[in-house]
Design a protein around this motif. Structure first.
Motif, PDB file in Angstrom:
ATOM      1  N   LYS A 220       0.846  -1.188   0.000  1.00 42.91           N
ATOM      2  CA  LYS A 220       0.000   0.000   0.000  1.00 42.91           C
ATOM      3  C   LYS A 220       0.882   1.239   0.000  1.00 42.91           C
ATOM      4  CE  LYS A 220      -4.270  -1.490   2.287  1.00 42.91           C
ATOM      5  NZ  LYS A 220      -5.162  -1.239   3.447  1.00 42.91           N
ATOM      6  N   THR A 221       0.611   2.149  -0.917  1.00 41.97           N
ATOM      7  CA  THR A 221       1.354   3.403  -0.943  1.00 41.97           C
ATOM      8  C   THR A 221       0.871   4.311   0.171  1.00 41.97           C
ATOM      9  OG1 THR A 221      -0.200   4.518  -2.412  1.00 41.97           O
ATOM     10  CG2 THR A 221       1.567   3.210  -3.441  1.00 41.97           C
ATOM     11  N   GLU A 224      -2.602   5.677  -0.524  1.00 44.47           N
ATOM     12  CA  GLU A 224      -3.705   4.762  -0.193  1.00 44.47           C
ATOM     13  C   GLU A 224      -3.929   4.692   1.306  1.00 44.47           C
ATOM     14  OE1 GLU A 224      -3.416   1.360  -3.654  1.00 44.47           O
ATOM     15  OE2 GLU A 224      -1.806   1.435  -2.155  1.00 44.47           O
ATOM     16  N   LYS A 227      -5.876   7.602   3.191  1.00 43.55           N
ATOM     17  CA  LYS A 227      -7.336   7.684   3.065  1.00 43.55           C
ATOM     18  C   LYS A 227      -8.037   7.072   4.265  1.00 43.55           C
ATOM     19  CE  LYS A 227      -7.101   7.573  -1.981  1.00 43.55           C
ATOM     20  NZ  LYS A 227      -7.356   6.790  -3.216  1.00 43.55           N
TER      21      LYS A 227
END
Length: 343
Positions: A220-221, A224, A227
């Motif tokens: 997951k960056t 991402e 959020k």
């Protein structure tokens, strides 16, 4: 629990060159519960041995940092992690082999020896092995992990020079170990290994793509992860406003410079021809506009970023106009720091 007393400790920091005798002296100080600021390849850290709870509390007091904000534990290359982390999993070992020593912090379940004072009361801990030769020598000589956030007042610009630490914390800590200027210049990448999918909680010099290449699984960056921030453990440098100078920071395209009214002493910082040309035009119109040109390279901008923000305050600028970086993985960490500095 929150630390609110950030009053000076009425001490004057001793600035020590990083020779063998002074490294041993600082290691002894750490083992005896004193604070030592020292260089890493990212920024200067303010260290306390994790075995010295009063010293750990002293970090929060010196910085004016809320005590629920976790610290990162620093270890020497090859140091035994048994007890400090719950388990060295195969995933963790792959990342250690690929990126340590280096600017990568791994968030993993903590071991029984790691105090909750270090982790902000969480059952996870951020741990890393820095690559700066002075940091490595100090950690080896100390013999236990050293908890170390950046050596600055809470929320302010991280230090990349011993002089920055002296100016900001010189009346609050006993020792500053000097050394070569950090080659990275911004804080480490933080990646969480607490769930099935690794996740970048803070961007840094090591990108999600580099981590994916080592692990062979999706990561997951930070975009991402951001959020759903409440679903992640608390980590250093995640506040909306952080890394902030006294000057107001604006992040702008070259075309936006013309429209911005310049009412104060202003520093324009850029790296592309278009932005610098607009900044020079602005300087011709306003005597109180200064221009700083950086190399058009994400790594070079990252290395110069904090010193440039501090320079704005030293020059008594009221605002800093920073060129907006590209929206690419290489520039993600710089974008993150500028976003927080300008919040």
């Amino acid at each position: 629990m929150t630390t609110t007393d950030s009053s000076p400790q009425h001490v004057h920091a001793e600035l020590l060159c990083a020779n063998e005798a002074n490294i041993q002296h600082c290691a002894t100080a750490l083992r005896h519960g004193q604070l030592v600021a020292f260089p890493t390849e990212t920024v200067f850290g303010l260290g306390a041995a994790v075995t010295q709870l009063a010293a750990i509390q002293g970090i929060f007091k010196a910085k004016g940092r809320p005590s629920e904000h976790p610290l990162i534990a620093h270890v020497a290359p090859g140091a035994a992690l048994t007890g400090w982390v719950a388990e060295v999993t195969p995933t963790m070992q792959k990342l250690i082999d690929a990126f340590w020593p280096g600017p990568l912090t791994l968030v993993v379940p903590k071991g029984e020896r790691m105090p909750l004072e270090v982790t902000g009361g969480q059952n996870s801990v951020g741990i890393r092995c820095p690559s700066h030769t002075v940091a490595i020598a100090l950690l080896k000589a100390t013999g236990v992990p050293v908890a170390a956030p950046s050596a600055n007042r809470f929320g302010k610009v991280s230090p990349t020079r011993a002089s920055h630490v002296l100016a900001e914390l010189g009346d609050r800590i006993p020792f500053i170990l000097d050394g070569e200027v950090p080659e990275v210049g911004i804080e480490s990448t933080i990646v969480s290994l607490l769930n099935d999918q690794p996740a970048v909680l803070r961007p840094g010099a090591i990108t999600a793509a580099q981590i994916e290449a080592v692990l062979g699984v999706p990561v997951k960056t930070h975009g991402e992860v951001s959020k759903t921030p409440n679903a992640n453990p608390r980590v250093s440098g995640a506040l909306e406003k952080h890394y902030s100078p006294d000057a107001k920071v604006w992040v702008l395209e070259a075309s936006e410079l013309e429209a911005l009214p310049v009412q104060y002493k202003t520093l324009c910082v850029g790296w592309t021809d278009g932005f610098l040309a607009q900044a020079d035009a602005l300087r011709e119109l306003h005597a109180d506009v200064l221009v700083e040109a950086l190399n058009n390279n994400a790594s070079d901008v990252a290395k110069a970023l904090y010193a440039t923000l501090r320079q704005a305050d030293q020059l008594a600028c009221k605002q800093v106009l920073f060129e907006k970086p590209e929206e690419t993985a290489q520039w993600e960490a710089v974008n993150d720091r500028l976003k927080r500095a300008s919040a």
